[in-house]
Structures are given as structure tokens and as C-alpha cells.
Motif scaffolding. Structure first.
Motif, short mmCIF file in Angstrom:
data_model
loop_
_atom_site.label_atom_id
_atom_site.label_comp_id
_atom_site.label_asym_id
_atom_site.label_seq_id
_atom_site.Cartn_x
_atom_site.Cartn_y
_atom_site.Cartn_z
N VAL A 55 0.84 -1.21 0.00
CA VAL A 55 0.00 0.00 0.00
C VAL A 55 0.87 1.25 0.00
O VAL A 55 0.57 2.23 -0.70
CB VAL A 55 -0.95 -0.02 1.21
CG1 VAL A 55 -1.62 1.34 1.40
CG2 VAL A 55 -2.00 -1.11 1.04
N ASN A 56 1.95 1.24 0.76
CA ASN A 56 2.86 2.39 0.79
C ASN A 56 3.49 2.65 -0.57
O ASN A 56 3.76 3.80 -0.94
CB ASN A 56 3.94 2.17 1.84
CG ASN A 56 3.41 2.23 3.26
OD1 ASN A 56 2.31 2.71 3.50
ND2 ASN A 56 4.19 1.73 4.20
N ALA A 57 3.74 1.58 -1.31
CA ALA A 57 4.39 1.72 -2.62
C ALA A 57 3.41 2.06 -3.73
O ALA A 57 3.81 2.50 -4.82
CB ALA A 57 5.12 0.43 -2.97
N ALA A 58 2.11 1.88 -3.49
CA ALA A 58 1.10 2.08 -4.53
C ALA A 58 0.80 3.56 -4.74
O ALA A 58 0.84 4.36 -3.81
CB ALA A 58 -0.17 1.33 -4.17
N ASN A 59 0.50 3.88 -5.98
CA ASN A 59 0.05 5.21 -6.35
C ASN A 59 -1.45 5.18 -6.65
O ASN A 59 -2.04 4.11 -6.85
CB ASN A 59 0.81 5.72 -7.57
CG ASN A 59 2.29 5.90 -7.30
OD1 ASN A 59 2.68 6.50 -6.30
ND2 ASN A 59 3.13 5.37 -8.19
N SER A 60 -2.06 6.34 -6.69
CA SER A 60 -3.48 6.43 -7.00
C SER A 60 -3.78 5.72 -8.32
O SER A 60 -3.09 5.93 -9.32
CB SER A 60 -3.90 7.89 -7.07
OG SER A 60 -5.28 8.00 -7.35
N GLY A 61 -4.80 4.88 -8.31
CA GLY A 61 -5.17 4.11 -9.49
C GLY A 61 -4.58 2.72 -9.52
O GLY A 61 -5.01 1.88 -10.32
N ASP A 62 -3.61 2.43 -8.66
CA ASP A 62 -3.00 1.11 -8.63
C ASP A 62 -3.90 0.10 -7.92
O ASP A 62 -4.84 0.46 -7.20
CB ASP A 62 -1.64 1.16 -7.91
CG ASP A 62 -0.58 1.86 -8.73
OD1 ASP A 62 -0.83 2.12 -9.93
OD2 ASP A 62 0.49 2.18 -8.17
N THR A 63 -3.56 -1.17 -8.08
CA THR A 63 -4.24 -2.26 -7.38
C THR A 63 -3.23 -3.01 -6.52
O THR A 63 -2.14 -3.36 -6.98
CB THR A 63 -4.87 -3.25 -8.38
OG1 THR A 63 -5.89 -2.58 -9.12
CG2 THR A 63 -5.48 -4.44 -7.67
#
Length: 361
Positions: free
Chosen positions: A53-61
Motif C-alpha cells: 500500500v505504501n508503494a502504490a500510487n493512485s489508481g494502482d491495485t
């Protein structure tokens, strides 16, 4: 000129081929739709949900593979957090932990989890994002979904909340428009949904509340419009409560069984339309004293011990039609109590039955 054109074509072809052979995660990152995988055994991109979650950007899964994860996950991006094979979030190693916390303006879609043994299964206190919780089960929490003072438009769908100490959903003071659909609340210590003093418009559809320590839905002090449809409340104090509410209510296909009262509202000003209701209660079917909004009750079956409809000191018109009211008390049974009502009543094709001494209309 031909050499320049040949060079340009070769460069474009090189770029196309480079993108074509990129790994899926890298190519996805360029479009803002990367999928990050999680598995505790090290076979995925990350071992922990929070790291992904920390590595994810908006729009990612963030896709969480099966297993039990002893984590408290905090989401501050508009991502999809999905457990396609029912991964488990377990809070038994925390003191007063929260399974999933949504913060700020994030609009995540959380789906597919079993969340157990937390203080709050899902929390979004004071948020203003629009987020969705689907196909998720919360078990053995103090509160299933805790979201007071939130202003976003939320959706809870295809979910289950069971064995909570207090309410299934606690969302007092919210300002957004909410939808709870195709969701079950089982053995909750407080209300199925406690949304007192909220101002947004609410939709409750295909919801079951089975064994609550208080009410199925408590919407007292709310000002928004409500739509309740295809909903059943069993073994609660009240099916739906909306004391001192200001919005208009549309209630369709409501069933309340083995509860004290079916509908309770007093000092409310909105209009109420109730149709196809079945209210099998211990005390009163509909309690609507001192209301100032117009009422329409159609195709209702009310069976109660003391009173079918209590509408004392109401100040608006009432239409009651195509309904049956049965009161079973041996003494002082009242079918419809409309004493001191200041506006007209219309009763059409209404049957009032009683085994007691007194039946008043």
C-alpha cells in the motif's frame, strides 16, 4: 532527407519494441495502473500489505494472496485493495487496533477480505473521500465500520458484520450520501447502523439485521432523505428509529419480526411513505407521535401486542389503505390511536382485528 526519415522511423520502432517487452508491472506504472502483489511466503512483490500500500500510487491495485496477515493497514491513496481468495486480516496481536484505516481524501475500493479481532474493523473517522467496501466480512470487533463525522459518499455492499460489541456501522454526524446494500448484520451489540445526527441522503437496500442489542437502524436527529427497501430486522428493540428527523422517508418491503417496535419516529417533520411492510412486534407496530409530515401507509400487515399505529398529536394528513392491523393484548388493545391529531385521516380497505377489550380508531 531520406536518411533523416529512416533514422526517425528506426527510433520510433525502437521505442515501440521497448514498451512491448517491458514487464507488466513497469508498463502498468507508466499508465498509473500498476498491480502490486502480496504474499507472506515471499513469492509476490511484497510480504506485507502495508508495504505494498505504501508503494502504490493512485489508481494502482494491491492484490493480496491467501493467508492470515497480522497487520493494521492504513490507506491514504485512491487504490483498489483486493483479496480475491479471501485473505484474512487478524488483529489479535494488537491492543485497540484497526484492521483497515482510510484517511483524508482517499477513495479506495476495499474488497474481498475477512477482518477479525480488531477494535474497529474498518475506520474512516472524519474523512471526506468517496470509498467502497465490498465483499468483506468483519467479525469480532468492537465496531464493524467506524466513520463518524465523515463527509464523503460511501458504499458498503455485499458485506457481513457479525459479533460486534457495539454497533455494526457507527457513522454519527456524517455529511455525505451513503448506501448500504446486500449486507447482513448478525449478533451486533448495539445498532445495526447508528447514523444519528447525519445530514446526507441514505439508501438502505436488501439489508438484514439479525439480533441487535438496540435498533436495526437508528437515524434519530438526521436531516437527509432516506430510502429503505427490501430490508428485514429480527430480534431488535426497534426496526427503524428516526426521532426528531427532518428528511423525507420512503420505506418499501420492510419486515420487522420479534422486535419491540417496527417503526419509531416522534417530533419528525418529513413526509413518510410506507408500503408493503410486515411488522410483527411485541409492543407497537408504528409509533409516530407528534409528527408534522404527511404519512401514507399502504399494503401493510401489522401484528402487535399493544397498538398497531400510535399517532397521537400528529399534525399532517394520514392515508392508511389496503392494510390489516391485528392487536393481541387481552386489555387496552388499540388498533389505531390518533388522539388529538389535527389533520384528516383517510382509511380505505383497512381491517382492524383484536382479541382484546378495546379497539379504537
Amino acid at each position: 532527407m531520406d536518411d533523416a526519415r529512416t533514422t526517425l522511423l528506426a527510433l520510433l520502432l525502437s521505442v515501440v519494441l521497448t514498451v512491448a517487452v517491458l514487464p507488466t508491472s513497469v508498463a502498468g506504472a507508466q499508465t498509473g495502473q500498476e498491480t502490486l502483489t502480496v504474499n507472506k511466503d515471499g513469492s509476490a512483490d511484497y510480504r506485507s500489505i502495508q508495504a505494498a500500500v505504501n508503494a502504490a500510487n493512485s489508481g494502482d491495485t494491491v492484490e493480496v494472496q491467501p493467508g492470515t496477515y497480522y497487520e493494521a493497514v492504513r490507506v491514504n491513496e485512491s487504490i483498489t485493495l483486493v483479496a480475491p481468495d479471501r485473505a484474512i486480516l487478524d488483529g489479535s496481536r494488537f491492543v485497540n487496533g484497526t484492521g483497515i484505516t482510510v484517511v483524508g481524501t482517499a477513495n479506495p475500493n476495499v474488497t474481498g477480505f475477512t477482518v477479525r479481532n480488531y477494535r474497529f474493523g474498518v475506520a474512516a473517522n472524519g474523512t471526506n473521500g468517496d470509498w467502497t467496501l465490498t465483499e468483506t466480512t468483519v467479525i469480532a470487533a468492537d465496531v464493524g465500520v467506524y466513520a463518524p463525522n465523515a463527509s464523503g459518499n460511501w458504499t458498503i455492499e455485499d458485506a457481513a458484520i457479525a459479533r460486534t460489541t457495539y454497533s455494526g456501522v457507527f457513522a454519527r454526524g456524517t455529511g455525505g450520501d451513503w448506501t448500504i446494500r446486500d449486507t447482513r448484520f448478525v449478533d451486533v451489540g448495539g445498532d445495526g447502523a447508528d447514523v444519528r445526527k447525519s445530514s446526507g441522503d441514505w439508501t438502505v437496500s436488501a439489508v438484514v439485521v439479525d439480533r441487535s442489542g438496540a435498533d436495526g437502524i437508528d437515524a434519530s436527529g438526521t436531516s437527509g432523505d432516506w430510502r429503505v427497501q427490501d430490508t428485514e430486522v429480527r430480534q431488535s428493540d426497534t426496526g427503524v428509529k428516526a426521532i426528531d428527523s427532518g428528511g423525507d422517508w420512503t420505506v418499501t418491503d420492510l419486515t420487522v419480526r420479534r422486535s419491540d417496535t417496527g417503526l419509531v419516529t416522534a417530533f419528525s417533520s418529513g413526509a413518510w411513505t410506507v408500503s408493503n411492510a410486515t411488522l410483527d412486534t411485541r409492543d407497537i407496530g408504528v409509533f409516530a407521535a407528534r409528527t408534522t409530515g404527511a404519512w401514507s401507509v399502504r399494503n401493510a400487515t401489522i401484528e402487535s401486542s399493544q397498538q398497531g399505529i400510535h399517532a397521537v398529536k400528529t399534525n399532517a394528513s394520514w392515508i392508511l389503505s389496503d392494510s390489516t392491523i391485528t392487536v393481541t393484548a387481552e386489555r387496552n388493545a388499540i388498533g389505531v390511536d390518533a388522539r388529538s391529531a389535527s389533520e384528516g385521516w383517510s382509511l380505505t380497505d383497512v381491517t382492524i382485528e383484536s382479541s382484546g377489550i378495546k379497539v379504537a380508531e
